[in-house]
Design an enzyme around this catalytic site. Structure first.
Site, PDB file in Angstrom:
ATOM      1  N   ARG A 103      78.282  16.306  75.200  1.00 59.27           N
ATOM      2  CA  ARG A 103      78.293  16.387  73.731  1.00 59.27           C
ATOM      3  C   ARG A 103      79.675  15.920  73.296  1.00 59.27           C
ATOM      4  O   ARG A 103      80.661  16.622  73.532  1.00 59.27           O
ATOM      5  CB  ARG A 103      78.019  17.806  73.245  1.00 59.27           C
ATOM      6  N   HIS A 130      70.943  12.344  68.544  1.00 56.82           N
ATOM      7  CA  HIS A 130      70.730  13.643  69.189  1.00 56.82           C
ATOM      8  C   HIS A 130      69.313  13.647  69.791  1.00 56.82           C
ATOM      9  O   HIS A 130      68.421  14.350  69.328  1.00 56.82           O
ATOM     10  CB  HIS A 130      70.885  14.741  68.131  1.00 56.82           C
ATOM     11  N   GLN A 133      67.214  16.889  70.760  1.00 51.46           N
ATOM     12  CA  GLN A 133      66.613  17.618  69.638  1.00 51.46           C
ATOM     13  C   GLN A 133      65.274  16.993  69.238  1.00 51.46           C
ATOM     14  O   GLN A 133      64.319  17.696  68.921  1.00 51.46           O
ATOM     15  CB  GLN A 133      67.568  17.614  68.437  1.00 51.46           C
ATOM     16  N   ASP A 218      68.857  18.385  57.493  1.00 51.11           N
ATOM     17  CA  ASP A 218      69.975  18.818  58.339  1.00 51.11           C
ATOM     18  C   ASP A 218      71.129  19.162  57.399  1.00 51.11           C
ATOM     19  O   ASP A 218      71.058  18.893  56.185  1.00 51.11           O
ATOM     20  CB  ASP A 218      70.355  17.686  59.313  1.00 51.11           C
ATOM     21  N   CYS A 258      67.199  21.165  62.770  1.00 50.29           N
ATOM     22  CA  CYS A 258      67.700  21.336  64.141  1.00 50.29           C
ATOM     23  C   CYS A 258      68.526  22.610  64.304  1.00 50.29           C
ATOM     24  O   CYS A 258      68.686  23.094  65.417  1.00 50.29           O
ATOM     25  CB  CYS A 258      68.506  20.118  64.564  1.00 50.29           C
ATOM     26  N   ARG A 286      63.802  23.622  72.883  1.00 48.13           N
ATOM     27  CA  ARG A 286      64.894  22.907  73.554  1.00 48.13           C
ATOM     28  C   ARG A 286      64.935  23.300  75.033  1.00 48.13           C
ATOM     29  O   ARG A 286      65.161  22.465  75.903  1.00 48.13           O
ATOM     30  CB  ARG A 286      66.246  23.251  72.884  1.00 48.13           C
TER      31      ARG A 286
HETATM   32  N1  NVA Z   1      74.143  16.768  62.311  1.00 50.34           N
HETATM   33  C1  NVA Z   1      74.668  17.959  62.932  1.00 50.34           C
HETATM   34  C2  NVA Z   1      73.721  18.399  64.030  1.00 50.34           C
HETATM   35  C3  NVA Z   1      74.114  19.665  64.731  1.00 50.34           C
HETATM   36  C4  NVA Z   1      73.176  20.053  65.838  1.00 50.34           C
HETATM   37  C5  NVA Z   1      76.063  17.684  63.464  1.00 50.34           C
HETATM   38  O1  NVA Z   1      76.304  16.608  64.029  1.00 50.34           O
HETATM   39  O2  NVA Z   1      76.908  18.565  63.346  1.00 50.34           O
HETATM   40  N1   CP Z   2      70.512  21.889  67.321  1.00 47.33           N
HETATM   41  C1   CP Z   2      71.583  21.962  68.130  1.00 47.33           C
HETATM   42  O1   CP Z   2      71.898  21.031  68.895  1.00 47.33           O
HETATM   43  O2   CP Z   2      72.252  23.142  68.074  1.00 47.33           O
HETATM   44  P1   CP Z   2      73.643  23.494  68.762  1.00 47.33           P
HETATM   45  O3   CP Z   2      74.708  22.717  68.023  1.00 47.33           O
HETATM   46  O4   CP Z   2      73.784  24.974  68.589  1.00 47.33           O
HETATM   47  O5   CP Z   2      73.595  23.095  70.197  1.00 47.33           O
END
Ligand code: NVA
Ligand code: CP
Length: 300
Positions: A103, A130, A133, A218, A258, A286
């Site tokens: 990540r 992502h 997800q 989101d 998500c 997930r």
């Molecule tokens: N769009 C959000 C998704 C988090 C799972 C981010 O990148 O923070």
């Molecule tokens: N949806 C998702 O990826 O959540 P986290 O940021 O908690 O991993």
């Protein structure tokens, strides 16, 4: 050749169907208490330079359930945080483990890592996409409604990493994505150009939601955008998924997000906590779908 999962399109539709169907089977097995130790003695390295609840817990618990082990590696605790090149880190880490999940802020970093890795690399969220997800979202839709092919999906809000993964998924899974974003927050030009045939850019949230079979949103400010929070709250006014907007979608159309979510911003409490919300099932899935993905990438 080493299989990676960096974009949803790295897998064909038949591979994706196989991963999702196996995930549904694994979920039933898990609920009935049947053990599956297919990844005994296997190790997953999990590299994070951003926070996570769902991704971390699901990969970690998933590896335990499959008889394997996971290593949580915060970038600040390993030499990447002190500037060791990603390529060097990839050569070393992949010589010791069986799969790596990353990540990171920059999507390109995942490509660099994968190009230097001997073992499967999984994108666990980048600035661009992502895909894990989307596996969970598509599994969740399939469990209840069957195939999503030919359906209309509404995306309300930021044209961010999640939106862009929905664009890629529209092409692979064969649905139409109707996107309503505030001015200045559309997905990237390159994505709009590439997925033009599979998306509609809508002028209003009402247009995007009308006749939708699934409504998705989101957060207004994602990880790393905390400084823009105030500006975004103003720019996203009117882009909340609430009961009034949901009433324009098809009668049985569910709501997905998500998570983490901000009630009162991108979604009202009545929607996310209401009976059309699938957010908890999505989050739980997930676990099951990533177990299935790991089995697929490791040829188990
Ligand atoms: N769009 C959000 C998704 C988090 C799972 C981010 O990148 O923070
Ligand atoms: N949806 C998702 O990826 O959540 P986290 O940021 O908690 O991993």
């Amino acid at each position: 050749m080493t299989k990676h999962f960096i974009n949803i399109e790295d897998l064909s539709i038949s591979d994706l169907d196989q991963v999702i169907d196996k995930a549904i089977e694994l979920k039933h097995q898990h609920i009935s208490g049947k053990l599956n130790k297919s990844l005994e003695n296997k190790t997953l390295a999990m590299i994070f330079d951003k926070p996570s609840t769902r991704t971390r817990v699901s990969f970690e618990a998933g590896m335990t359930q499959l008889g394997g082990h996971s290593l949580f590696l915060s970038e600040n605790d390993i030499q990447i945080g002190r500037g060791e090149p990603l390529a060097d880190s990839a050569i070393v880490i992949s010589s010791m483990v069986d799969a790596v999940m990353l990540r990171v802020s920059s999507h390109e970093d995942i490509n660099v890592f994968a190009n230097n890795s001997n073992v499967p690399v999984i994108n666990a969220l980048s600035d661009e996409s992502h895909p894990c997800q989307l596996l969970a979202d598509m599994m969740t839709y399939k469990e209840i409604y069957g195939s999503i092919k030919g359906k209309n999906v509404a995306w309300i809000g930021d044209g961010n990493n999640m939106c862009q993964t929905y664009m890629q998924s529209a092409k692979v899974f064969g649905f139409m994505l109707n996107i309503a974003s505030p001015q200045g927050y559309l997905p990237s030009e390159a994505f709009i150009e590439k997925y033009r045939k599979h998306i509609n850019i809508c002028g209003t949230v009402e247009e995007a939601c009308s006749g939708a079979d699934l409504v998705v949103t989101d957060v207004w400010s994602g990880m790393g955008q905390e400084d823009e929070k105030h500006k975004r709250e103003l720019d996203f006014e009117g882009f909340q998924v609430n009961n009034k907007l949901m009433s324009l979608a098809n009668k049985d159309a569910p709501f997905m997000h998500c998570l983490p979510a901000h009630r009162g911003e991108e979604v009202s409490a009545e929607v996310i906590d209401g009976e059309r919300s699938l957010v908890w099932q999505e989050a739980e899935n997930r676990l099951h779908v990533q177990k299935s993905l790991l089995l697929f990438l490791l040829n188990k």
